[in-house]
Design an enzyme around this catalytic site. Structure first.
Site, PDB file in Angstrom:
ATOM      1  N   MET A  21       0.829  -1.209   0.000  1.00  0.00           N
ATOM      2  CA  MET A  21       0.000   0.000   0.000  1.00  0.00           C
ATOM      3  C   MET A  21       0.863   1.259   0.000  1.00  0.00           C
ATOM      4  O   MET A  21       0.621   2.194  -0.763  1.00  0.00           O
ATOM      5  CB  MET A  21      -0.926   0.002   1.218  1.00  0.00           C
ATOM      6  CG  MET A  21      -1.751   1.266   1.344  1.00  0.00           C
ATOM      7  SD  MET A  21      -2.979   1.235   2.673  1.00  0.00           S
ATOM      8  CE  MET A  21      -1.907   1.150   4.120  1.00  0.00           C
ATOM      9  N   SER A 113       7.123   3.364  11.922  1.00  0.00           N
ATOM     10  CA  SER A 113       5.724   3.183  12.299  1.00  0.00           C
ATOM     11  C   SER A 113       5.512   3.841  13.646  1.00  0.00           C
ATOM     12  O   SER A 113       6.412   3.857  14.490  1.00  0.00           O
ATOM     13  CB  SER A 113       5.371   1.696  12.385  1.00  0.00           C
ATOM     14  OG  SER A 113       4.163   1.503  13.093  1.00  0.00           O
ATOM     15  N   SER A 114       4.313   4.364  13.869  1.00  0.00           N
ATOM     16  CA  SER A 114       4.033   5.035  15.136  1.00  0.00           C
ATOM     17  C   SER A 114       4.050   4.070  16.319  1.00  0.00           C
ATOM     18  O   SER A 114       4.066   4.508  17.472  1.00  0.00           O
ATOM     19  CB  SER A 114       2.678   5.749  15.067  1.00  0.00           C
ATOM     20  OG  SER A 114       1.643   4.843  14.761  1.00  0.00           O
ATOM     21  N   CYS A 115       4.087   2.771  16.058  1.00  0.00           N
ATOM     22  CA  CYS A 115       4.145   1.804  17.163  1.00  0.00           C
ATOM     23  C   CYS A 115       5.510   1.793  17.846  1.00  0.00           C
ATOM     24  O   CYS A 115       5.691   1.120  18.862  1.00  0.00           O
ATOM     25  CB  CYS A 115       3.778   0.403  16.689  1.00  0.00           C
ATOM     26  SG  CYS A 115       5.046  -0.378  15.671  1.00  0.00           S
ATOM     27  N   TYR A 142       7.610  -6.009  16.139  1.00  0.00           N
ATOM     28  CA  TYR A 142       7.610  -5.130  14.967  1.00  0.00           C
ATOM     29  C   TYR A 142       8.209  -3.774  15.325  1.00  0.00           C
ATOM     30  O   TYR A 142       9.025  -3.220  14.578  1.00  0.00           O
ATOM     31  CB  TYR A 142       6.177  -4.959  14.460  1.00  0.00           C
ATOM     32  CG  TYR A 142       6.036  -4.063  13.256  1.00  0.00           C
ATOM     33  CD1 TYR A 142       6.470  -4.479  12.008  1.00  0.00           C
ATOM     34  CD2 TYR A 142       5.440  -2.807  13.362  1.00  0.00           C
ATOM     35  CE1 TYR A 142       6.335  -3.654  10.882  1.00  0.00           C
ATOM     36  CE2 TYR A 142       5.304  -1.981  12.250  1.00  0.00           C
ATOM     37  CZ  TYR A 142       5.751  -2.410  11.024  1.00  0.00           C
ATOM     38  OH  TYR A 142       5.614  -1.598   9.923  1.00  0.00           O
ATOM     39  N   LYS A 146      11.583  -1.833  13.805  1.00  0.00           N
ATOM     40  CA  LYS A 146      11.538  -0.493  13.232  1.00  0.00           C
ATOM     41  C   LYS A 146      12.496   0.451  13.955  1.00  0.00           C
ATOM     42  O   LYS A 146      13.148   1.299  13.331  1.00  0.00           O
ATOM     43  CB  LYS A 146      10.107   0.049  13.271  1.00  0.00           C
ATOM     44  CG  LYS A 146       9.191  -0.566  12.227  1.00  0.00           C
ATOM     45  CD  LYS A 146       9.684  -0.248  10.828  1.00  0.00           C
ATOM     46  CE  LYS A 146       8.776  -0.750   9.737  1.00  0.00           C
ATOM     47  NZ  LYS A 146       9.288  -0.443   8.382  1.00  0.00           N
ATOM     48  N   HIS A 185      -5.312  -4.323   9.064  1.00  0.00           N
ATOM     49  CA  HIS A 185      -5.409  -3.205   9.989  1.00  0.00           C
ATOM     50  C   HIS A 185      -6.870  -2.805  10.153  1.00  0.00           C
ATOM     51  O   HIS A 185      -7.744  -3.232   9.399  1.00  0.00           O
ATOM     52  CB  HIS A 185      -4.599  -2.011   9.468  1.00  0.00           C
ATOM     53  CG  HIS A 185      -3.123  -2.199   9.581  1.00  0.00           C
ATOM     54  ND1 HIS A 185      -2.325  -2.523   8.507  1.00  0.00           N
ATOM     55  CD2 HIS A 185      -2.290  -2.109  10.643  1.00  0.00           C
ATOM     56  CE1 HIS A 185      -1.058  -2.612   8.893  1.00  0.00           C
ATOM     57  NE2 HIS A 185      -1.012  -2.379  10.184  1.00  0.00           N
TER      58      HIS A 185
END
Length: 319
Positions: A21, A113-115, A142, A146, A185
């Site tokens: 995506m 990623s915001s995680c 994950y 990152k 998601h």
């Protein structure tokens, strides 16, 4: 050496993860630039395979790299495929960043990623909150992968003077999303669930969790535009958040998705399912100062996302 503004015109630009995506949105955006786009199919180069990556970079030598490749998924995928998520994502980051350095790439952007932010970090999430507290357990593998990529970009900039930067997109949605019933998601999952309920005439749809967590959502083509903007205008070791600066409760969000899809039944909540982080809203003040803001409203983006999902239903399945 680092330089701003950075000129993309006439350069070979490699988008790693171009079928995903995020990667496909970057290709759409970069098609408007005067660049030579470079991609390679996973069947030819597995980014987890160091030898294949090093060999391909040595032959092609892209000048600019957008590192958007990653093994991704929703809360269930992250919590179930923990070993795959940490191994694959560390391997991808390590292989591509080292290969880009070794073969003279002028600039690289690592997409995180915001995680990566601590579960209970102060809201909105500032870039300097990384590594200040425990991560959300369901996606810790994950997130650690990152963070490793971010720290690699920092280290190569520090030791070698490499113009490698990192950006942190918020929750993304739009064309090319994964609509798997369990591994997707939240946006894709709800679009599919409400569409199927509408088509079948179901009286009720179950949403996982309590509905109380708040999330920020960014249309993926806005994200791609921000990435190109930052590639041209930013050079530094600090992270840059990419988001809208606005969030919404999952329960309210579900009602908006249901309305756009045309589902008129009841919405209930399965509180046995994990909520994840209570709130994830990015502080986008750095991005704002760098001259970029999101332009696609949540409703407009969701309408486009639903249209894209319906288009996938018209594509015949492969035998």
């Amino acid at each position: 050496m680092a330089s701003v503004p950075f000129e993309l015109k006439g350069k070979s630009v490699y988008v790693a993860g171009h079928r995903g995506m995020v990667g496909s949105a970057l290709l759409r955006r970069l098609a408007r630039e005067d660049v030579k786009l470079v991609t390679v199919d996973r069947r030819e180069v597995d980014l987890c395979n160091q030898a294949q990556v090093f060999d391909w970079f040595a032959r092609v030598r892209p000048q600019v790299v957008f590192l958007a490749a990653a093994k991704v998924g929703g809360i269930v995928a992250n919590n179930t495929l923990r070993a795959e998520f940490i191994y694959d994502n560390i391997a991808i980051a390590a292989n591509v960043i080292q290969a880009a350095h070794a073969n003279g790439a002028e600039k690289l952007m690592f997409l995180g990623s915001s995680c990566i932010y601590p579960k209970l970090a102060a809201q909105p999430l500032r870039e300097d909150a990384v590594l200040t507290g425990p991560l959300e357990p369901t996606n810790e593998p994950y997130a650690i992968a990152k963070i490793a990529g971010i720290k690699m970009a920092e280290a190569y900039r520090s030791q070698y003077g490499s113009d490698f930067i990192s950006v942190m997109p918020t929750n993304l949605y739009g064309p090319g999303d994964n609509y798997h019933p369990e591994l997707s998601h939240v946006v894709a999952a709800l679009i599919r669930r409400f569409h199927e309920a509408k088509e079948s005439g179901a009286r009720s749809v179950v949403v996982w969790g309590t509905g109380t967590p708040r999330r920020e959502f960014l249309y993926v083509d806005d994200m791609a535009d921000a990435c190109v903007h930052l590639m041209k205008t930013y050079s530094g070791s600090d992270l840059i958040n990419i988001g809208t600066g606005e969030d919404i409760a999952i329960a309210e969000f579900a009602r908006v998705v249901a309305e756009i899809v045309g589902y008129r039944g009841e919405i209930s909540y399965d509180t046995s399912r994990p909520d994840g982080t209570p709130r994830k809203l990015l502080d986008v003040s750095r991005l704002d100062k760098l001259g970029w803001r999101a332009t696609t409203s949540l409703r407009e983006g969701l309408e486009r996302a639903y249209e894209a999902y319906r288009a996938t239903l018209l594509v015949p399945t492969q035998a």
